[in-house]
Write a protein that holds these residues in place. Structure first.
Motif, PDB file in Angstrom:
ATOM      1  N   UNK A  52      61.448   0.549  34.348  1.00 14.82           N
ATOM      2  CA  UNK A  52      61.152   0.887  36.510  1.00 14.82           C
ATOM      3  C   UNK A  52      59.498   0.802  36.777  1.00 14.82           C
ATOM      4  N   UNK A  53      58.709   1.510  35.901  1.00 13.65           N
ATOM      5  CA  UNK A  53      57.285   1.974  36.454  1.00 13.65           C
ATOM      6  C   UNK A  53      56.749   0.897  36.271  1.00 13.65           C
ATOM      7  N   UNK A  54      57.078  -0.179  35.313  1.00 10.14           N
ATOM      8  CA  UNK A  54      56.204  -1.660  34.440  1.00 10.14           C
ATOM      9  C   UNK A  54      56.668  -2.537  35.602  1.00 10.14           C
ATOM     10  N   UNK A  60      49.504   0.165  32.470  1.00 14.54           N
ATOM     11  CA  UNK A  60      48.302   0.334  32.344  1.00 14.54           C
ATOM     12  C   UNK A  60      47.389   1.639  32.960  1.00 14.54           C
ATOM     13  N   UNK A  61      46.768   2.771  33.343  1.00 18.18           N
ATOM     14  CA  UNK A  61      46.250   3.417  33.792  1.00 18.18           C
ATOM     15  C   UNK A  61      46.727   3.306  35.290  1.00 18.18           C
ATOM     16  N   UNK A  62      47.810   3.359  36.234  1.00 16.24           N
ATOM     17  CA  UNK A  62      47.879   3.500  37.362  1.00 16.24           C
ATOM     18  C   UNK A  62      48.340   5.626  37.185  1.00 16.24           C
ATOM     19  N   UNK A  81      56.588   8.347  32.339  1.00 17.04           N
ATOM     20  CA  UNK A  81      55.449   7.639  32.649  1.00 17.04           C
ATOM     21  C   UNK A  81      54.177   7.138  31.547  1.00 17.04           C
ATOM     22  N   UNK A  82      54.325   8.195  30.427  1.00 17.83           N
ATOM     23  CA  UNK A  82      53.593   7.694  29.963  1.00 17.83           C
ATOM     24  C   UNK A  82      54.019   7.007  28.915  1.00 17.83           C
ATOM     25  N   UNK A  83      54.490   6.791  28.968  1.00 13.51           N
ATOM     26  CA  UNK A  83      55.507   5.445  28.199  1.00 13.51           C
ATOM     27  C   UNK A  83      55.011   4.086  28.506  1.00 13.51           C
ATOM     28  N   UNK A  84      55.095   3.623  29.999  1.00 12.51           N
ATOM     29  CA  UNK A  84      54.759   3.335  30.601  1.00 12.51           C
ATOM     30  C   UNK A  84      53.212   2.489  30.581  1.00 12.51           C
ATOM     31  N   UNK A  85      52.251   3.746  29.705  1.00  6.27           N
ATOM     32  CA  UNK A  85      50.804   3.460  29.650  1.00  6.27           C
ATOM     33  C   UNK A  85      50.387   3.776  31.039  1.00  6.27           C
TER      34      UNK A  85
END
Length: 98
Positions: A52-54, A60-62, A81-85
């Motif tokens: 969902x975040x991606x 990446x770094x948001x 959050x971590x898994x989405x980068x």
């Protein structure tokens, strides 16, 4: 032959899912009852959050803030959050508004 040690927190999660998918990992109290997550259920929730975040914020770094009491969903959101980068910014409920 020794097994390689996972080098990321999501790799550790995946390893546990592979080894003990149905074992209870997290418990959270809701009133007088407890909600439980197996390793597999927790991973599914974390990766759903990541997907969902991606799709909404990009990968990446948001900086993604979490404001919540101490509970299992806080940790699941953090892993997502971590898994989405992206990067977790914890906000504590005890912080004053200013």
């Amino acid at each position: 032959m020794t097994e390689a040690i996972p080098d990321t927190i999501t790799a550790c999660l995946d390893r546990r899912v592979d080894r003990q998918p149905e074992r209870i990992w997290l418990r959270d109290r809701k009133g007088e009852e407890f909600i439980e997550w197996s390793w597999k259920q927790a991973a599914e929730e974390c990766y759903a959050i990541a997907a969902w975040l991606e799709s909404t914020a990009g990968a990446g770094q948001q900086h993604c803030a979490i404001l919540s009491r101490n509970r299992a969903h806080w940790f699941l959101a953090d892993l997502g959050i971590i898994a989405s980068g992206n990067v977790t910014v914890p906000l504590f409920t005890t912080l004053p508004p200013q």
